[in-house]
Design a protein around this motif. Structure first.
Motif, PDB file in Angstrom:
ATOM      1  N   ASP A   1       0.561  -1.268   0.022  1.00 13.57           N
ATOM      2  CA  ASP A   1      -0.202   0.171  -0.245  1.00 13.57           C
ATOM      3  C   ASP A   1       0.968   1.199   0.063  1.00 13.57           C
ATOM      4  OD1 ASP A   1      -1.899  -1.403   0.394  1.00 13.57           O
ATOM      5  OD2 ASP A   1      -2.749  -1.318   1.869  1.00 13.57           O
ATOM      6  N   ARG A   2       2.167   1.489   1.293  1.00 13.58           N
ATOM      7  CA  ARG A   2       2.928   2.430   0.741  1.00 13.58           C
ATOM      8  C   ARG A   2       3.666   2.374  -0.225  1.00 13.58           C
ATOM      9  NH1 ARG A   2       0.363   2.340   5.446  1.00 13.58           N
ATOM     10  NH2 ARG A   2       1.484   2.519   6.948  1.00 13.58           N
ATOM     11  N   LEU A   3       3.780   1.633  -0.999  1.00 15.26           N
ATOM     12  CA  LEU A   3       4.195   1.197  -2.425  1.00 15.26           C
ATOM     13  C   LEU A   3       3.749   2.212  -3.667  1.00 15.26           C
ATOM     14  CD1 LEU A   3       6.469  -1.621  -2.489  1.00 15.26           C
ATOM     15  CD2 LEU A   3       7.985   0.245  -2.504  1.00 15.26           C
ATOM     16  N   GLU A   4       2.159   2.027  -3.477  1.00 16.13           N
ATOM     17  CA  GLU A   4       1.492   2.651  -4.536  1.00 16.13           C
ATOM     18  C   GLU A   4       1.235   3.708  -4.063  1.00 16.13           C
ATOM     19  OE1 GLU A   4      -2.089  -0.628  -4.469  1.00 16.13           O
ATOM     20  OE2 GLU A   4      -0.961  -1.420  -5.929  1.00 16.13           O
ATOM     21  N   HIS A   5       0.720   4.298  -2.523  1.00 20.60           N
ATOM     22  CA  HIS A   5       1.066   5.232  -2.450  1.00 20.60           C
ATOM     23  C   HIS A   5       1.890   6.382  -3.339  1.00 20.60           C
ATOM     24  CE1 HIS A   5      -0.583   8.767   0.315  1.00 20.60           C
ATOM     25  NE2 HIS A   5       0.648   9.123   0.093  1.00 20.60           N
ATOM     26  N   ILE A   6       2.790   6.017  -2.603  1.00 23.64           N
ATOM     27  CA  ILE A   6       4.012   6.722  -3.523  1.00 23.64           C
ATOM     28  C   ILE A   6       4.518   6.805  -4.708  1.00 23.64           C
ATOM     29  CG2 ILE A   6       6.879   6.813  -3.526  1.00 23.64           C
ATOM     30  CD1 ILE A   6       6.873   5.663  -0.866  1.00 23.64           C
ATOM     31  N   ALA A   7       3.895   5.172  -5.760  1.00 31.70           N
ATOM     32  CA  ALA A   7       3.283   5.838  -7.004  1.00 31.70           C
ATOM     33  C   ALA A   7       2.536   6.600  -7.614  1.00 31.70           C
ATOM     34  CB  ALA A   7       3.841   4.333  -7.262  1.00 31.70           C
ATOM     35  N   ARG A   8       1.754   7.066  -6.428  1.00 29.31           N
ATOM     36  CA  ARG A   8      -0.057   7.466  -6.674  1.00 29.31           C
ATOM     37  C   ARG A   8       0.905   8.988  -7.524  1.00 29.31           C
ATOM     38  NH1 ARG A   8      -2.886   3.911  -4.013  1.00 29.31           N
ATOM     39  NH2 ARG A   8      -4.466   2.740  -5.446  1.00 29.31           N
ATOM     40  N   TRP A   9       1.679   9.101  -6.442  1.00 24.29           N
ATOM     41  CA  TRP A   9       2.465  10.906  -5.869  1.00 24.29           C
ATOM     42  C   TRP A   9       3.311  10.321  -7.186  1.00 24.29           C
ATOM     43  CZ3 TRP A   9       6.924  12.608  -4.831  1.00 24.29           C
ATOM     44  CH2 TRP A   9       6.755  14.025  -4.203  1.00 24.29           C
ATOM     45  N   ARG A  10       3.986  10.120  -7.107  1.00 29.23           N
ATOM     46  CA  ARG A  10       5.408  10.420  -8.528  1.00 29.23           C
ATOM     47  C   ARG A  10       4.643  10.492  -9.593  1.00 29.23           C
ATOM     48  NH1 ARG A  10      10.432   8.195  -6.979  1.00 29.23           N
ATOM     49  NH2 ARG A  10      10.951   8.386  -9.818  1.00 29.23           N
ATOM     50  N   THR A  11       3.550   9.555 -10.079  1.00 32.94           N
ATOM     51  CA  THR A  11       2.359   9.902 -11.796  1.00 32.94           C
ATOM     52  C   THR A  11       2.201  11.361 -11.304  1.00 32.94           C
ATOM     53  OG1 THR A  11       2.402   7.155 -11.430  1.00 32.94           O
ATOM     54  CG2 THR A  11       1.078   8.880 -12.744  1.00 32.94           C
ATOM     55  N   VAL A  12       1.128  11.127 -10.442  1.00 32.74           N
ATOM     56  CA  VAL A  12       0.570  13.084 -11.083  1.00 32.74           C
ATOM     57  C   VAL A  12       2.110  14.316 -10.590  1.00 32.74           C
ATOM     58  CG1 VAL A  12      -0.104  14.484  -9.241  1.00 32.74           C
ATOM     59  CG2 VAL A  12      -1.137  12.659  -9.406  1.00 32.74           C
ATOM     60  N   ARG A  13       3.031  13.843 -10.019  1.00 32.07           N
ATOM     61  CA  ARG A  13       4.280  14.821 -10.580  1.00 32.07           C
ATOM     62  C   ARG A  13       4.476  14.805 -11.603  1.00 32.07           C
ATOM     63  NH1 ARG A  13       9.820  14.485  -6.603  1.00 32.07           N
ATOM     64  NH2 ARG A  13      10.412  12.433  -8.067  1.00 32.07           N
ATOM     65  N   ASN A  14       4.353  13.707 -12.271  1.00 29.77           N
ATOM     66  CA  ASN A  14       4.987  13.598 -13.746  1.00 29.77           C
ATOM     67  C   ASN A  14       4.433  14.511 -14.940  1.00 29.77           C
ATOM     68  OD1 ASN A  14       7.324  12.482 -12.740  1.00 29.77           O
ATOM     69  ND2 ASN A  14       6.936  10.552 -12.791  1.00 29.77           N
ATOM     70  N   LEU A  15       3.014  14.336 -14.220  1.00 32.33           N
ATOM     71  CA  LEU A  15       2.301  14.666 -15.429  1.00 32.33           C
ATOM     72  C   LEU A  15       2.554  15.801 -16.074  1.00 32.33           C
ATOM     73  CD1 LEU A  15      -1.552  14.248 -14.345  1.00 32.33           C
ATOM     74  CD2 LEU A  15      -0.896  12.401 -15.817  1.00 32.33           C
ATOM     75  N   ALA A  16       2.055  15.666 -17.656  1.00 29.35           N
ATOM     76  CA  ALA A  16       3.548  17.096 -18.074  1.00 29.35           C
ATOM     77  C   ALA A  16       2.802  17.056 -19.795  1.00 29.35           C
ATOM     78  CB  ALA A  16       4.898  16.592 -18.198  1.00 29.35           C
TER      79      ALA A  16
END
Length: 681
Positions: A467-482
């Motif tokens: 769950d922690r891994l997926e949470h961090i992955a979600r956060w990173r995916t939003v940050r990388n939206l371009a």
């Protein structure tokens, strides 16, 4: 009322007997005269001067440029149209600095190279001088060249494909080129302004990209028939020939109407030319400046609907952006474009990415092959975050296997996690985004450089770790939206402004902090009465564009939370500013669970989304790492998506199938990193 001054030059026959006769140049000029005559009733009065064949000597062209186009004044438009041979010429040694290649592009006048006269072609650097003289009086200058002005014109016989080396089978059309001049012109035969030191530095040119003016201060628009390494052709029956480029351009003018911009016309003309002829690509100069976004032959600037255009070319649909523009489509990526601001949304999927363009495939609809479509990026690559589990001598292999198994069963119906991709730590081709340490049977999530991101968890808490891994992955995916090809890029600036003592309302024009070399704004705590005080600032969003834009400012914290409280979404008018917290103070302070002591720090990533239309921010909520249900609080399969960003936000956080939005506005994103530091005492 403004006036239009036009100088039209069409040369079929030349005085020098070895210069091949053309058939379509006078016809080109005739079509332009008809166009300008038709405009007299609805646009600026057209004052036309035409030079044909023997009238178009070098001296006559120069004189007409200065005497006829030189009558134009502020607010007027000057058009120079040339249909005829183009070529190359070596430069006099005194002008070596003009062209690093030693060759300049030329327009071949009627008496150029005639035996015994020593009359040179009209050099591109001379055209710089002529254009600059007219443009310096506040005149809008447009130049159309339907001629060869390329290095490729040195070839004779069959053309060769530069990539395959195969012979190109040419249609029965005539190229508008002649062999390059064999010797440089005498310096005294050229315009005397070329010799002056000031002219050498300040003059400007028309023509291809390598000889045009600096785009930063472009003083004219140039529409040319081909690239600098290609030939321009004419085609048609023997007595009714025209330049292929002239036909494509004038047909576009008639079809798209008087309001069409240079950029729009050139997209249409390029489509027509490339569908008719291999290895002739019309060019627009300067393609990246506002001057080309005004109507043909002058008028008010009009911001293009989109930076992307979809067109039909030789049996397939393509967009004018490729890998060099930031388009990425690896195996399995679903990258899409959608018709700009059209409802219902119609999309096309990117199926092949080349350097300068991408091939797309319409999804469930059939576009009109005779039309060009303004499109925007509607789905971007969201690759799963890579994670390396264990892999060192200190890691417990049984615990590592348990973590990997949990990742492989974390998706719907025990499918693999849609957010994570397990890779080997020793995979030299892939630096993992995240690492999982299983040292001593304890599970800890680390960044790629080994920085701990979570506390230790036991093997029994393996699904909590995922769950922690997926949470961090979600956060990173939003940050990388371009959106790398948006016309809204850099339209709105994020400004962090220092607050002065006692100040509680954001100043409108005070200079903001300047980011350091790493692009980060550094803020520091201050010591007061034996207490550490967090830095207080204001955050402004400054719209530097000429249009109203909808803005949302997210705060992505280093605790892997995302919230839009700073600026949850408002329209900012052209030239205006928005302010976080309605202009109130913003305190950048360490999280409650982080001791305020020298050396302690926190990072915030201020992510700005700019859109042509409003969109809700519910898709972008993500609580701090470890918050129960942080990613699912606003999850709803029945949500109505109003725009591209809303859909992208939901996809980034949840990766479930979502309905298309009701419209496809253009959008852009940018990030400013703020580092908050407690300094050493």
């Amino acid at each position: 009322m403004s006036s239009l001054y036009a100088l039209l030059v069409g040369i079929n026959s030349y005085r020098a007997p070895d210069l091949r006769r053309l058939r379509g140049c006078r016809n080109d000029v005739g079509r332009v005269e008809q166009l300008l005559g038709a405009r007299n009733g609805s646009g600026p009065t057209a004052r036309v001067r035409t030079l044909l064949d023997e009238q178009a000597t070098r001296a006559a062209v120069i004189a007409a440029f200065r005497e006829h186009l030189g009558q134009a004044g502020p607010g007027d438009t000057a058009l120079f149209w040339f249909s005829g041979h183009g070529s190359l010429s070596p430069l006099p040694p005194e002008l070596w600095h003009r062209e690093p290649s030693g060759w300049c592009q030329t327009l071949v006048c009627h008496d150029s190279r005639a035996g015994g006269t020593g009359t040179p072609d009209l050099l591109d650097c001379e055209l710089r001088v002529l254009i600059s003289e007219v443009a310096s009086r506040g005149v809008h200058v447009a130049v159309v060249l339907d001629s060869c002005h390329s290095a490729g014109a040195t070839r004779t016989g069959p053309s060769m494909d530069p990539q395959t080396g195969e012979v190109i089978r040419l249609a029965p059309v005539a190229p508008r080129w002649v062999e390059p001049a064999t010797r440089p012109p005498a310096l005294e035969s050229l315009l005397p302004e070329l010799v002056g030191a000031a002219a050498l530095g300040d003059s400007r040119a028309a023509g291809a990209r390598d000889v045009g003016p600096d785009p930063a201060d472009a003083d004219h628009v140039a529409l040319t028939a081909c690239r600098d390494d290609q030939q321009a052709y004419e085609t048609g029956p023997w007595n009714r020939r025209n330049g292929i480029f002239t036909v494509g351009l004038l047909d576009a003018v008639e079809r798209l109407g008087p309001g069409a911009t240079y950029r729009e016309l050139m997209v249409a003309a390029r489509c027509a030319v490339e569908n008719a002829r291999d290895h002739q690509v019309p060019t627009l100069y300067p393609a990246d400046r506002d001057i080309v976004d005004q109507p043909f032959l002058g008028g008010a600037f009009r911001t293009p609907a989109s930076a992307l255009v979809m067109r039909y070319h030789r049996g397939s649909w393509e967009i004018n952006a490729g890998s060099i523009h930031g388009i990425r489509a690896a195996a399995g990526d679903d990258v899409r474009v959608a018709i700009h601001l059209e409802s219902p949304v119609r999309e096309a999927r990117v199926v092949r990415v080349r350097t300068d363009l991408s091939v797309v495939e319409p999804l469930g609809w059939t576009p009109d092959t005779g039309r060009q479509y303004d499109v925007v990026l509607s789905r971007v690559p969201m690759p799963a975050v890579s994670v390396a589990v264990g892999g060192t001598s200190r890691d417990d292999p049984e615990t590592a296997r348990a973590v990997i198994e949990a990742v492989q069963n974390a998706g719907p119906d025990n499918s693999p996690s849609p957010h994570l991709r397990v890779v080997a730590l020793d995979d030299t081709e892939t630096m993992p985004d995240l690492r999982v340490s299983t040292n001593g049977g304890r599970i800890r999530v680390l960044s790629f450089d080994g920085t701990p991101l979570t506390d230790d968890l036991t093997r029994a808490e393996v699904y909590t770790a995922v769950d922690r891994l997926e949470h961090i992955a979600r956060w990173r995916t939003v940050r990388n939206l371009a959106n790398p090809v948006s016309r809204l890029a850099n339209a709105v600036k994020i400004e962090v402004v220092a607050a002065e003592p006692g100040e509680d309302s954001a100043p409108r024009d005070r200079a903001p902090y300047q980011p350091g070399d790493d692009g980060t704004v550094l803020l520091t705590y201050t010591r007061s009465d034996d207490q550490w005080m967090p830095p207080l600032v204001f955050i402004r969003l400054r719209n530097t564009s000429s249009r109203s834009l909808y803005c949302v400012l997210l705060d992505l914290t280093d605790r892997h939370a995302i919230h839009p409280h700073l600026y949850p979404g408002r329209i900012i008018a052209p030239g205006n500013c928005g302010a976080a917290f309605d202009g109130g103070l913003v305190a950048f302070q360490l999280p409650d669970d982080r001791a305020v002591e020298p050396g302690a720090e926190a990072r915030d990533y201020l992510q700005l989304f700019v859109s042509e239309e409003e969109f809700p921010t519910t898709s972008f909520h993500l609580g701090p790492l470890g918050t129960p249900g942080a990613a699912d609080a606003n999850r709803s399969r029945s949500v109505s998506f109003t725009g591209i960003l809303d859909r992208l936000g939901m996809t980034a956080l949840h990766r479930e199938a979502v309905r298309p939005p009701s419209a496809a506005p253009d959008w852009a994103s940018s990030i400013l990193t703020v580092r908050t530091l407690v300094p050493e005492v």
